[in-house]
Design a protein around this motif. Structure first.
Motif, short mmCIF file in Angstrom:
data_model
loop_
_atom_site.label_atom_id
_atom_site.label_comp_id
_atom_site.label_asym_id
_atom_site.label_seq_id
_atom_site.Cartn_x
_atom_site.Cartn_y
_atom_site.Cartn_z
N VAL A 5 -14.84 57.83 2.80
CA VAL A 5 -13.85 57.88 3.71
C VAL A 5 -14.53 58.39 5.18
O VAL A 5 -13.69 58.49 6.02
CB VAL A 5 -12.50 58.95 3.54
N GLY A 6 -15.97 57.81 5.03
CA GLY A 6 -16.62 58.36 6.50
C GLY A 6 -17.26 59.46 6.22
O GLY A 6 -17.11 60.55 6.99
N ASP A 14 -6.26 64.13 -4.03
CA ASP A 14 -7.14 65.19 -3.99
C ASP A 14 -7.38 65.79 -2.73
O ASP A 14 -8.44 64.85 -2.02
CB ASP A 14 -8.41 65.32 -4.94
N ARG A 15 -6.64 66.48 -1.92
CA ARG A 15 -7.04 66.87 -0.72
C ARG A 15 -8.56 67.41 -0.34
O ARG A 15 -9.34 67.75 -1.49
CB ARG A 15 -6.30 68.18 -0.15
N PRO A 16 -9.16 67.06 0.75
CA PRO A 16 -10.73 67.31 0.75
C PRO A 16 -10.96 68.98 0.44
O PRO A 16 -10.41 69.78 0.81
CB PRO A 16 -10.72 67.17 2.29
N ILE A 75 -6.80 61.24 4.98
CA ILE A 75 -5.90 60.61 4.08
C ILE A 75 -5.47 59.42 4.64
O ILE A 75 -5.33 58.11 4.10
CB ILE A 75 -4.70 61.55 3.88
N ALA A 76 -5.31 59.10 5.93
CA ALA A 76 -5.06 58.01 6.77
C ALA A 76 -6.48 56.97 6.28
O ALA A 76 -6.04 55.82 6.18
CB ALA A 76 -4.94 58.25 8.36
N ALA A 109 -8.47 52.32 3.19
CA ALA A 109 -9.49 51.84 2.05
C ALA A 109 -8.70 51.32 0.80
O ALA A 109 -9.30 50.18 0.15
CB ALA A 109 -10.23 52.96 1.60
N TYR A 110 -7.42 51.62 0.66
CA TYR A 110 -6.87 50.92 -0.60
C TYR A 110 -5.88 49.70 0.11
O TYR A 110 -5.19 49.25 -0.68
CB TYR A 110 -5.90 52.13 -1.15
#
Length: 321
Positions: free
Chosen positions: A25-26, A77-79, A101-102, A107-108
């Protein structure tokens, strides 16, 4: 103790392996369980955000059964939690985790979703609604922690979030102590309601006892009070609809501060009080939470009437304990 911790962490991971998929996610990878919609899906996509000391299995165990096939589901799963990597220092705060999460949603290919958050996850859902309103159909807050509260945090969060000392503490004392009290601690989170007997295996709370996970969790909690003190005055900016479900006997968060505060601050919101319910309405009143998701999707649902049915059921269950 150091050797026992390393050995037991491996045992925990073998017992509760990753059931999700890691996605970049970057600069770091987030883990999530993605469940595609069924052919007769009648709900929009839904994203689930767990609370402190949790992981994606916590919400998956509560909601996958009643919602599978009805919508595209994303259990996160949060970071720094479960099997997600931590990423940068911004991920020690709810807005950093909301941003992650955004990006995971993107990505999905999830353009919009109903965002569901339990406990600490409520602060992330509120930040998500503030900073990513275009991605929010509606927000469901379950026993949320979102506003400044009197007092502080438990001592072990302060110790663990302290440099050097926290590392030593989490690599030596936490694991043996945590394994000893895990059963009682999870029961206390559900109190005064009965904990689901299979929760310790289904929700895999032992994952938080791994040293890095424990430290990241402590950092999150240690940062929360200052964060919500700074950000909660912005909650009136939230325009998307919200439902707040809270118990009147919550031993973990003060519902009169957090849930009542959200109802006051978010104009387009509905607060549902449950009698005799503690910190886990996601498990004790799963049917009501699903109805709230349905209402946020546009379906007509009388949540107050359903809450009375839950009250009656809970009163009967509590009387038999």
């Amino acid at each position: 103790m150091f050797g026992f911790t390393a050995w037991q962490a491996k045992v925990i991971e073998d017992t509760y392996p990753n059931i999700g998929t890691l996605t970049d996610v970057g600069g770091f990878k987030m883990n999530a369980l993605h469940v595609p919609p069924g052919p007769n899906a009648d709900l929009p996509p839904i994203v689930f955000v767990h609370g402190a000391s949790g992981n994606l299995r916590d919400q998956e165990a509560a909601f996958l059964g009643p919602l599978k096939g009805r919508a595209e589901l994303l259990f996160v799963d949060r970071p720094g939690h479960g099997y997600s990597e931590r990423g940068g220092p911004e991920n020690a705060y709810p807005d950093g985790q909301a941003d992650a999460i955004a990006r995971l949603m993107e990505a999905y290919g999830m353009r919009q979703a109903i965002i569901v958050g339990h406990s600490f996850g409520g602060a992330i859902v509120a930040s998500f609604a503030l900073n990513h309103p275009d991605k929010v159909i509606g927000s469901l807050f379950l026993a949320p922690a979102t506003h400044p509260w009197p007092g502080g945090i438990d001592w072990h969060y302060r110790v663990t979030s302290t440099p050097v000392i926290g590392w030593l503490f989490s690599h030596t004392l936490v694991m043996p102590a945590g394994m000893t009290i895990l059963d009682a601690a999870t029961k206390s989170v559900f109190a005064p309601n009965r904990r689901r007997e299979t929760y310790v295996t289904e929700g895999a709370p032992a994952l938080v006892l791994r040293p890095a996970n424990f430290q990241y969790n402590a950092q999150d909690v240690a940062n929360l009070l200052d964060y919500v003190t700074r950000v909660s005055p912005r909650y009136p900016e939230i325009q998307t609809p919200a439902v707040i479900i809270t118990g009147d006997d919550d031993p973990v968060v003060l519902a009169n501060i957090h849930s009542v505060g959200l109802r006051r601050d978010i104009k387009n919101s509905e607060l549902i009080w449950l009698k005799g319910v503690g910190h886990k309405p996601d498990y004790v009143a799963t049917d009501l939470a699903v109805a709230a998701i349905e209402k946020l999707s546009g379906k007509p649902r009388d949540l107050q009437a359903l809450a009375k049915e839950v009250d009656a059921r809970v009163a009967q269950e509590n009387a038999t304990q």
